[in-house]
Design a protein around this motif. Structure first.
Motif, PDB file in Angstrom:
ATOM      1  N   ALA A 111       2.743   4.708  12.657  1.00 41.10           N
ATOM      2  CA  ALA A 111       2.798   4.601  11.260  1.00 41.10           C
ATOM      3  C   ALA A 111       4.387   5.045  10.849  1.00 41.10           C
ATOM      4  O   ALA A 111       4.874   5.662  11.511  1.00 41.10           O
ATOM      5  N   PRO A 112       4.859   4.412  10.099  1.00 38.16           N
ATOM      6  CA  PRO A 112       6.086   4.693   9.755  1.00 38.16           C
ATOM      7  C   PRO A 112       6.294   6.012   9.089  1.00 38.16           C
ATOM      8  O   PRO A 112       5.344   6.752   8.542  1.00 38.16           O
ATOM      9  N   ASP A 113       7.385   6.964   9.448  1.00 37.65           N
ATOM     10  CA  ASP A 113       7.706   7.936   8.667  1.00 37.65           C
ATOM     11  C   ASP A 113       7.933   8.122   7.077  1.00 37.65           C
ATOM     12  O   ASP A 113       7.583   8.899   6.479  1.00 37.65           O
ATOM     13  N   SER A 114       8.595   6.990   6.916  1.00 38.27           N
ATOM     14  CA  SER A 114       8.601   6.681   5.348  1.00 38.27           C
ATOM     15  C   SER A 114       8.782   5.139   5.250  1.00 38.27           C
ATOM     16  O   SER A 114       8.998   4.486   6.121  1.00 38.27           O
ATOM     17  N   GLY A 115       8.822   4.822   4.052  1.00 42.45           N
ATOM     18  CA  GLY A 115       8.614   3.253   3.689  1.00 42.45           C
ATOM     19  C   GLY A 115       7.134   2.796   3.862  1.00 42.45           C
ATOM     20  O   GLY A 115       6.123   3.510   4.649  1.00 42.45           O
ATOM     21  N   THR A 116       6.832   1.487   3.815  1.00 43.49           N
ATOM     22  CA  THR A 116       5.736   0.891   4.233  1.00 43.49           C
ATOM     23  C   THR A 116       5.945  -0.470   4.967  1.00 43.49           C
ATOM     24  O   THR A 116       6.755  -1.032   5.232  1.00 43.49           O
ATOM     25  N   ALA A 117       4.561  -0.375   5.810  1.00 43.11           N
ATOM     26  CA  ALA A 117       4.363  -1.606   6.596  1.00 43.11           C
ATOM     27  C   ALA A 117       3.122  -2.135   6.163  1.00 43.11           C
ATOM     28  O   ALA A 117       1.879  -1.773   6.294  1.00 43.11           O
ATOM     29  N   ARG A 118       3.256  -3.544   6.038  1.00 46.23           N
ATOM     30  CA  ARG A 118       1.969  -4.234   5.785  1.00 46.23           C
ATOM     31  C   ARG A 118       1.943  -5.489   6.488  1.00 46.23           C
ATOM     32  O   ARG A 118       2.874  -6.163   6.950  1.00 46.23           O
ATOM     33  N   LEU A 119       0.466  -5.823   6.837  1.00 45.81           N
ATOM     34  CA  LEU A 119       0.243  -7.040   7.716  1.00 45.81           C
ATOM     35  C   LEU A 119      -0.792  -7.964   7.049  1.00 45.81           C
ATOM     36  O   LEU A 119      -1.851  -7.319   6.469  1.00 45.81           O
ATOM     37  N   PHE A 120      -0.461  -9.140   6.673  1.00 43.92           N
ATOM     38  CA  PHE A 120      -1.339  -9.810   6.029  1.00 43.92           C
ATOM     39  C   PHE A 120      -1.689  -9.297   4.533  1.00 43.92           C
ATOM     40  O   PHE A 120      -2.774  -9.192   4.206  1.00 43.92           O
ATOM     41  N   GLY A 121      -0.650  -8.632   4.031  1.00 50.73           N
ATOM     42  CA  GLY A 121      -1.031  -7.871   2.637  1.00 50.73           C
ATOM     43  C   GLY A 121      -1.580  -6.444   2.727  1.00 50.73           C
ATOM     44  O   GLY A 121      -1.966  -5.838   1.548  1.00 50.73           O
ATOM     45  N   PRO A 170      -1.950  -2.534   4.548  1.00 50.46           N
ATOM     46  CA  PRO A 170      -1.360  -1.692   5.215  1.00 50.46           C
ATOM     47  C   PRO A 170      -1.586  -1.921   6.796  1.00 50.46           C
ATOM     48  O   PRO A 170      -2.611  -1.827   7.048  1.00 50.46           O
ATOM     49  N   SER A 171      -0.673  -1.590   7.417  1.00 51.91           N
ATOM     50  CA  SER A 171      -0.713  -2.283   8.993  1.00 51.91           C
ATOM     51  C   SER A 171      -1.580  -1.381   9.804  1.00 51.91           C
ATOM     52  O   SER A 171      -2.212  -1.709  10.346  1.00 51.91           O
ATOM     53  N   ARG A 172      -1.571   0.079   9.334  1.00 58.44           N
ATOM     54  CA  ARG A 172      -2.340   1.058  10.027  1.00 58.44           C
ATOM     55  C   ARG A 172      -3.773   0.633  10.095  1.00 58.44           C
ATOM     56  O   ARG A 172      -4.683   1.000  10.822  1.00 58.44           O
ATOM     57  N   SER A 173      -4.157   0.323   8.753  1.00 63.65           N
ATOM     58  CA  SER A 173      -5.536   0.106   8.680  1.00 63.65           C
ATOM     59  C   SER A 173      -6.038  -1.231   8.374  1.00 63.65           C
ATOM     60  O   SER A 173      -7.172  -1.552   8.320  1.00 63.65           O
ATOM     61  N   PHE A 174      -5.051  -1.996   8.997  1.00 62.00           N
ATOM     62  CA  PHE A 174      -5.407  -3.585   9.111  1.00 62.00           C
ATOM     63  C   PHE A 174      -6.500  -3.633  10.347  1.00 62.00           C
ATOM     64  O   PHE A 174      -6.155  -3.086  11.396  1.00 62.00           O
ATOM     65  N   ASP A 175      -7.385  -4.509   9.906  1.00 62.86           N
ATOM     66  CA  ASP A 175      -8.597  -4.620  10.994  1.00 62.86           C
ATOM     67  C   ASP A 175      -9.090  -5.782  11.513  1.00 62.86           C
ATOM     68  O   ASP A 175     -10.165  -5.933  12.333  1.00 62.86           O
ATOM     69  N   ASP A 220       1.675 -14.822   0.482  1.00 63.99           N
ATOM     70  CA  ASP A 220       1.791 -13.397   0.818  1.00 63.99           C
ATOM     71  C   ASP A 220       2.487 -13.373   2.205  1.00 63.99           C
ATOM     72  O   ASP A 220       2.064 -14.191   3.308  1.00 63.99           O
ATOM     73  N   PRO A 221       3.532 -12.478   2.455  1.00 60.90           N
ATOM     74  CA  PRO A 221       4.101 -12.504   3.559  1.00 60.90           C
ATOM     75  C   PRO A 221       3.113 -12.069   4.815  1.00 60.90           C
ATOM     76  O   PRO A 221       2.565 -11.325   4.444  1.00 60.90           O
ATOM     77  N   VAL A 222       3.243 -12.642   5.949  1.00 65.37           N
ATOM     78  CA  VAL A 222       2.486 -12.205   7.169  1.00 65.37           C
ATOM     79  C   VAL A 222       2.647 -10.755   7.361  1.00 65.37           C
ATOM     80  O   VAL A 222       2.018  -9.762   7.486  1.00 65.37           O
ATOM     81  N   ILE A 223       3.991 -10.221   7.424  1.00 66.00           N
ATOM     82  CA  ILE A 223       4.707  -9.235   7.959  1.00 66.00           C
ATOM     83  C   ILE A 223       5.434  -8.621   6.744  1.00 66.00           C
ATOM     84  O   ILE A 223       6.474  -9.444   6.191  1.00 66.00           O
ATOM     85  N   ASP A 224       5.335  -7.449   6.285  1.00 62.18           N
ATOM     86  CA  ASP A 224       5.996  -7.161   5.155  1.00 62.18           C
ATOM     87  C   ASP A 224       6.433  -5.552   5.426  1.00 62.18           C
ATOM     88  O   ASP A 224       5.769  -4.553   5.270  1.00 62.18           O
TER      89      ASP A 224
END
Lengths: 311, 318
Positions: free
Chosen positions: A92-102, A104-109, A39-43
């Motif tokens: 949080a992006p206005d549109s599109g998705t941001a993922r960290l370690f697979g 969603p970045s916003r909820s990555f904990d 998985d990409p680290v950042i996507d």
């Protein structure tokens, strides 16, 4: 594992395309098992973000694999720091998705996986706090409200030694030089067992010699498998060290291996004609020029020892 | 219910009287004469303030929030005025300190929420909150002046001689709550104070800890108001911390030194005020400022003497 991505960058036609094994850009890449891509680290995909109606980032897509060493460059106001905040889930992006370690970045904990090295002015370096106390913070995501166990402390001491700051652990952070301070922040990331290191213009206000030692440290960490994402203004430093350059100006203007970046005119178009340090040629293309060979000596020294930063 | 919860603390107060009486027996100091038990209580309250004010103040000062104590104290003054007003008009028996706590907490959260919305703590909004609080308080008191003879002086400047046993016990409880909260959340508070972005990245809910910190500040401010008064309460949040910053190397050390400086200021200040016949709060603050100056001089001397051989950085282990 260190294959550069080439996402829809108009200037990157000379860069290798989707087939990783076909590249010759990174000679040491052959030792990586490129067959199973993790998985990409950042996507980021098609991320648009704006503080106001005017987007600061527009349709940005970017994927960073484990073990990559990526530099994000771009002129002032190009959205670099904003991009970093989106990547880290602070915005949080206005549109599109941001993922960290697979995730969603916003909820990555699992914050311990990310080490953040702030800009010089971002941390309260004037307060009385020792290097050890700063590095200790790297363990906080692991310990929560408890105290540090002896294993936690061992990780702290090891991280301090790794960055060569053992003699400074009881120093106040405000007494350190810029380069030493940034090493302490890297030690904080190491103490937390981070596998992604994110740096926001880490060498602003750091003297040239320390900058070299600092990048030597990043090189060594990257060789050990640390994923590094770096925002940098000093193009010379970036092109000497990073494997992959992302040139940002509201959207991704270039994304590819450093060599291809140097060969292209992407930086000139993104930065305008006034940028210094651009004339720097890629290593290997240098022949006979005094300045260039001097640079080569410097980088050899750095690769060999990386023990500078004495001030 | 409340009495039941506070019962153990009344026993602590009795124990404190006993310690003071023994101390009087040993030293024969006039200030410790057993007929002045209000002074015993004032000293105990001062000591509590000397622990919790610099404790919270350390986090505030290093977040560049030194002004917030002042702003909250002035809104607490509005809260006192609201309490007095309600009591006079509606014939209630509510303690002005209770209304002060409520109003100061609302103001604290308002300041915090404004800063979250605008992404910056700015001294302009704090100055506005400060003046609004004081203006509101003064207005209510002037409206009240006809029907009420309570001197507002004791709220403005503090008063050592009016502390009832109940006040001392409540402050003791408050002190326990504040210290326990900080002990539990010390890691998170430190991270948020030092490097808010990295703290957020590491998964700490930064906004909640900021809110916690301002609410604790409101509690400390109102707790300290009775001894120090509205106008001077912020000094105990800031001055000992500023002194400790000059001397301390580590963060832990800075908290300890700040508490020691604050306790010295309280003890010496109350003694000086008693023997000089002055008001306690202002003298405590003057002593604290004096200690700060001494700390600053010592700090500079220490720098000059020790600043010599910087250790060398070691090679980086790959």
């Amino acid at each position: 594992m260190t294959m550069p991505h080439t996402t829809a960058a108009p200037d990157a036609t000379d860069a290798t395309d989707a087939v990783p094994d076909a590249t010759d850009a990174a000679p040491d890449a052959t030792e990586a098992d490129a067959t199973t891509s993790p998985d990409p680290v950042i996507d980021l995909s098609n991320v648009t973000f704006g503080y106001t109606a005017t987007p600061v980032l527009e349709d940005v897509s970017l994927a960073v694999d484990p073990g990559e060493y990526v530099a994000v460059v771009g002129p002032n106001g190009s959205g670099k720091s904003t991009l970093l905040k989106v990547v880290l889930g602070l915005l949080a992006p206005d549109s599109g998705t941001a993922r960290l370690f697979g995730e969603p970045s916003r909820s990555f904990d699992d914050g311990a996986r990310i080490g953040h090295v702030p800009q010089r002015t971002d941390a309260a370096v004037g307060m009385p706090i020792t290097v050890r106390e700063v590095v200790k913070m790297g363990r906080f995501p692991h310990v929560g409200v408890r105290g540090l166990s002896s294993a936690d402390w061992a990780a702290v001491e090891e991280a301090i030694e790794t960055v060569g700051m053992a003699g400074f652990s009881t120093r106040r952070i405000g007494e350190l030089s810029g380069g030493q301070r940034q090493r302490a922040f890297i030690a904080r990331a190491l103490a937390g067992d981070a596998d992604l290191l994110v740096l926001d213009e880490p060498t602003v206000g750091v003297d040239a010699e320390s900058v070299e030692a600092f990048y030597g440290l990043l090189d060594a960490l990257n060789d050990d498998g640390m994923t590094i994402v770096l925002i940098e203004h000093d193009l010379g430093a970036v092109t000497d060290h990073a494997e992959r350059v992302v040139c940002l100006n509201r959207t991704v203007r270039f994304d590819g291996p450093t060599e291809a970046f140097l060969g292209s005119d992407a930086f000139a178009r993104a930065f305008g004609a006034t940028v210094g340090g651009i004339e720097r040629v890629a290593p290997g293309d240098a022949s006979g020029d005094d300045d260039a060979s001097g640079d080569d000596d410097a980088s050899r020294e750095r690769a060999a020892a990386s023990g500078g930063d004495r001030e | 219910m409340i009495d039941l919860a506070l019962a153990p603390l009344y026993r602590v107060l009795d124990l404190w009287y006993w310690v003071m009486i023994r101390l009087h027996g040993l030293t024969g100091l006039e200030i410790l004469d057993p007929s002045f038990t209000f002074l015993y209580r004032a000293i105990l309250m001062g000591l509590c303030i000397g622990v919790m004010a610099p404790l919270i103040g350390t986090y505030l000062v290093h977040r560049r929030l030194a002004l917030i104590g002042d702003a909250l104290a002035h809104t607490a003054f509005a809260g006192v005025a609201v309490g007095l007003f309600v009591n006079a008009v509606l014939d209630f028996g509510i303690s002005p300190y209770l209304t002060a706590v409520v109003v100061a907490m609302i103001a604290a959260l308002a300041i915090e929420l404004i800063s979250e919305a605008t992404d910056v703590y700015n001294d302009v909004s704090m100055a506005i909150v400060l003046s609004t609080g004081f203006a509101l308080g003064s207005t209510l008191i002037s409206l009240n002046a006809g029907g009420l003879s309570v001197g507002i002086d004791q709220y403005l400047f503090g008063n050592l001689s009016t502390v009832a046993p109940f006040d001392a016990v409540v402050l003791l409880a408050l002190c326990l709550v504040v210290v326990a909260t900080v002990v539990v959340t010390r890691n998170q508070l430190l991270y948020v104070t030092f490097d808010e972005t990295a703290a957020a990245v590491s998964g700490i809910p930064v906004n909640w800890y900021n809110r916690l910190l301002v609410v604790l500040t409101a509690l400390v401010v109102v707790g300290a108001m009775q001894i120090l008064g509205v106008i001077l309460v912020a000094a105990m949040l800031v001055v000992p911390v500023a002194g400790a910053t000059q001397l301390a190397r580590s963060f832990t050390e800075s908290i300890l030194i700040a508490v020691v400086l604050a306790e010295l200021a309280v003890v010496l200040g109350i003694a000086a005020a008693y023997y000089g016949g002055a008001t306690g709060g202002p003298v405590i603050v003057l002593v604290a400022v004096g200690l700060y100056v001494v700390a600053a001089v010592l700090g500079k001397l220490g720098d000059a003497l020790t600043d010599s051989s910087a250790p060398e950085t070691d090679a980086i282990e790959g």
